[in-house]
Design a protein around this motif. Structure first.
Motif, PDB file in Angstrom:
ATOM      1  N   ASN A  55      -0.709   7.630  -8.972  1.00 16.74           N
ATOM      2  CA  ASN A  55      -1.296   6.676  -9.912  1.00 16.74           C
ATOM      3  C   ASN A  55      -0.297   6.301 -11.004  1.00 16.74           C
ATOM      4  O   ASN A  55      -0.189   5.139 -11.400  1.00 16.74           O
ATOM      5  N   LYS A  56       0.464   7.287 -11.455  1.00 14.91           N
ATOM      6  CA  LYS A  56       1.474   7.041 -12.479  1.00 14.91           C
ATOM      7  C   LYS A  56       2.628   6.215 -11.915  1.00 14.91           C
ATOM      8  O   LYS A  56       3.074   5.228 -12.528  1.00 14.91           O
ATOM      9  N   GLN A  57       3.098   6.585 -10.741  1.00 17.63           N
ATOM     10  CA  GLN A  57       4.247   5.908 -10.132  1.00 17.63           C
ATOM     11  C   GLN A  57       3.944   4.473  -9.724  1.00 17.63           C
ATOM     12  O   GLN A  57       4.743   3.576  -9.960  1.00 17.63           O
ATOM     13  N   TYR A  58       2.784   4.246  -9.109  1.00 19.05           N
ATOM     14  CA  TYR A  58       2.509   2.932  -8.531  1.00 19.05           C
ATOM     15  C   TYR A  58       1.618   2.035  -9.384  1.00 19.05           C
ATOM     16  O   TYR A  58       1.621   0.826  -9.194  1.00 19.05           O
ATOM     17  N   ARG A  59       0.844   2.629 -10.299  1.00 14.07           N
ATOM     18  CA  ARG A  59      -0.054   1.810 -11.110  1.00 14.07           C
ATOM     19  C   ARG A  59       0.225   1.937 -12.602  1.00 14.07           C
ATOM     20  O   ARG A  59      -0.427   1.276 -13.404  1.00 14.07           O
ATOM     21  N   GLY A  60       1.148   2.814 -12.989  1.00 12.81           N
ATOM     22  CA  GLY A  60       1.479   2.991 -14.390  1.00 12.81           C
ATOM     23  C   GLY A  60       0.377   3.655 -15.190  1.00 12.81           C
ATOM     24  O   GLY A  60       0.352   3.560 -16.412  1.00 12.81           O
ATOM     25  N   LYS A  61      -0.533   4.365 -14.511  1.00 10.61           N
ATOM     26  CA  LYS A  61      -1.648   5.039 -15.182  1.00 10.61           C
ATOM     27  C   LYS A  61      -1.415   6.543 -15.107  1.00 10.61           C
ATOM     28  O   LYS A  61      -1.384   7.109 -14.020  1.00 10.61           O
ATOM     29  N   ASP A  62      -1.271   7.157 -16.271  1.00  9.94           N
ATOM     30  CA  ASP A  62      -0.889   8.565 -16.357  1.00  9.94           C
ATOM     31  C   ASP A  62      -2.111   9.475 -16.307  1.00  9.94           C
ATOM     32  O   ASP A  62      -2.398  10.216 -17.253  1.00  9.94           O
ATOM     33  N   LYS A  63      -2.846   9.405 -15.205  1.00  5.13           N
ATOM     34  CA  LYS A  63      -4.043  10.226 -15.023  1.00  5.13           C
ATOM     35  C   LYS A  63      -4.446  10.181 -13.549  1.00  5.13           C
ATOM     36  O   LYS A  63      -4.071   9.247 -12.825  1.00  5.13           O
ATOM     37  N   PRO A  64      -5.216  11.167 -13.126  1.00  8.63           N
ATOM     38  CA  PRO A  64      -5.723  11.105 -11.750  1.00  8.63           C
ATOM     39  C   PRO A  64      -6.849  10.079 -11.657  1.00  8.63           C
ATOM     40  O   PRO A  64      -7.383   9.641 -12.680  1.00  8.63           O
ATOM     41  N   THR A  65      -7.182   9.697 -10.451  1.00  6.97           N
ATOM     42  CA  THR A  65      -8.302   8.789 -10.208  1.00  6.97           C
ATOM     43  C   THR A  65      -8.987   9.246  -8.929  1.00  6.97           C
ATOM     44  O   THR A  65      -8.502  10.153  -8.248  1.00  6.97           O
ATOM     45  N   ASN A  66     -10.090   8.622  -8.580  1.00  3.92           N
ATOM     46  CA  ASN A  66     -10.848   9.073  -7.417  1.00  3.92           C
ATOM     47  C   ASN A  66     -10.235   8.628  -6.091  1.00  3.92           C
ATOM     48  O   ASN A  66     -10.102   9.399  -5.162  1.00  3.92           O
ATOM     49  N   VAL A  67      -9.854   7.357  -5.992  1.00  2.90           N
ATOM     50  CA  VAL A  67      -9.320   6.825  -4.738  1.00  2.90           C
ATOM     51  C   VAL A  67      -8.218   5.817  -5.033  1.00  2.90           C
ATOM     52  O   VAL A  67      -8.322   5.046  -5.992  1.00  2.90           O
ATOM     53  N   LEU A  68      -7.177   5.849  -4.229  1.00  2.00           N
ATOM     54  CA  LEU A  68      -6.099   4.863  -4.305  1.00  2.00           C
ATOM     55  C   LEU A  68      -5.948   4.227  -2.933  1.00  2.00           C
ATOM     56  O   LEU A  68      -6.041   4.918  -1.913  1.00  2.00           O
ATOM     57  N   SER A  69      -5.706   2.935  -2.920  1.00  3.94           N
ATOM     58  CA  SER A  69      -5.473   2.211  -1.668  1.00  3.94           C
ATOM     59  C   SER A  69      -4.122   1.528  -1.744  1.00  3.94           C
ATOM     60  O   SER A  69      -3.789   0.917  -2.759  1.00  3.94           O
ATOM     61  N   PHE A  70      -3.388   1.630  -0.658  1.00  3.65           N
ATOM     62  CA  PHE A  70      -2.067   1.012  -0.563  1.00  3.65           C
ATOM     63  C   PHE A  70      -2.032   0.145   0.692  1.00  3.65           C
ATOM     64  O   PHE A  70      -1.719   0.647   1.782  1.00  3.65           O
ATOM     65  N   PRO A  71      -2.376  -1.135   0.571  1.00  4.98           N
ATOM     66  CA  PRO A  71      -2.348  -2.012   1.745  1.00  4.98           C
ATOM     67  C   PRO A  71      -0.927  -2.160   2.283  1.00  4.98           C
ATOM     68  O   PRO A  71       0.040  -2.171   1.521  1.00  4.98           O
ATOM     69  N   SER A  72      -0.812  -2.260   3.593  1.00  7.25           N
ATOM     70  CA  SER A  72       0.492  -2.501   4.216  1.00  7.25           C
ATOM     71  C   SER A  72       0.943  -3.921   3.914  1.00  7.25           C
ATOM     72  O   SER A  72       0.116  -4.810   3.717  1.00  7.25           O
ATOM     73  N   PRO A  73       2.250  -4.133   3.914  1.00 10.85           N
ATOM     74  CA  PRO A  73       2.758  -5.499   3.728  1.00 10.85           C
ATOM     75  C   PRO A  73       2.233  -6.429   4.825  1.00 10.85           C
ATOM     76  O   PRO A  73       1.927  -5.985   5.928  1.00 10.85           O
TER      77      PRO A  73
END
Length: 156
Positions: A55-73
């Protein structure tokens, strides 16, 4: 592929005890959104530390979250098998939110996975109109799978 087009990686061993039916639930939830015969999606069952880093690396949010999605190019979407992308779910946040919201772990996990799969398909909730459309789909899919509206808090 034993789970159709669903590749599951368990990074946090506590998932196996917390949600023993995670494979079946994952396949049902992802299959309600995606055609798993022609789609490949990677699901990572992780913990707060791992999700926090992403979340920190890809969204700039310094905290955990419930779910992250990373769509393919987009270029991966023209093959015979659509490589939809990756979804990462945090066990600790899932457990905490389910408890706070008075939901079963199973129902909340199913909702988060549906939510993540919709993101892979291009749905978003930044604008109010988009959020309403996405939430309506989530409510409908959850109902079809036998769950309550995930956006309604239980009355105590």
């Amino acid at each position: 592929m034993p789970d159709g087009g669903l590749i599951i990686t368990v990074r946090e061993k506590k998932w196996r005890d917390a949600l023993p039916k995670y494979r079946l639930l994952s396949k049902r939830a992802a299959g309600s959104v995606l055609d798993l015969k022609r789609t490949e999606v990677s699901l990572v069952l992780a913990n707060d530390d791992f999700v926090h880093q992403l979340n920190k690396q890809y969204r700039g949010k310094d905290k955990p979250t419930n779910v992250l999605s990373f769509p393919s190019p987009a270029e991966y979407q023209e093959m015979d098998i659509w490589l939809a992308g990756d979804i990462v779910v945090s066990l600790e946040t899932l457990e905490r939110e389910a408890l706070e919201q008075g939901k079963s772990l199973e129902a909340h996990f199913t909702h988060l996975l549906i939510h993540g799969c919709l993101h892979l398909k291009g749905y978003d909730h930044i604008l109010d109109e988009e959020a309403e459309e996405m939430e309506a789909l989530e409510i409908d899919l959850m109902k079809k799978l036998g769950y309550d509206n995930p956006y309604q808090q239980r009355e105590e």
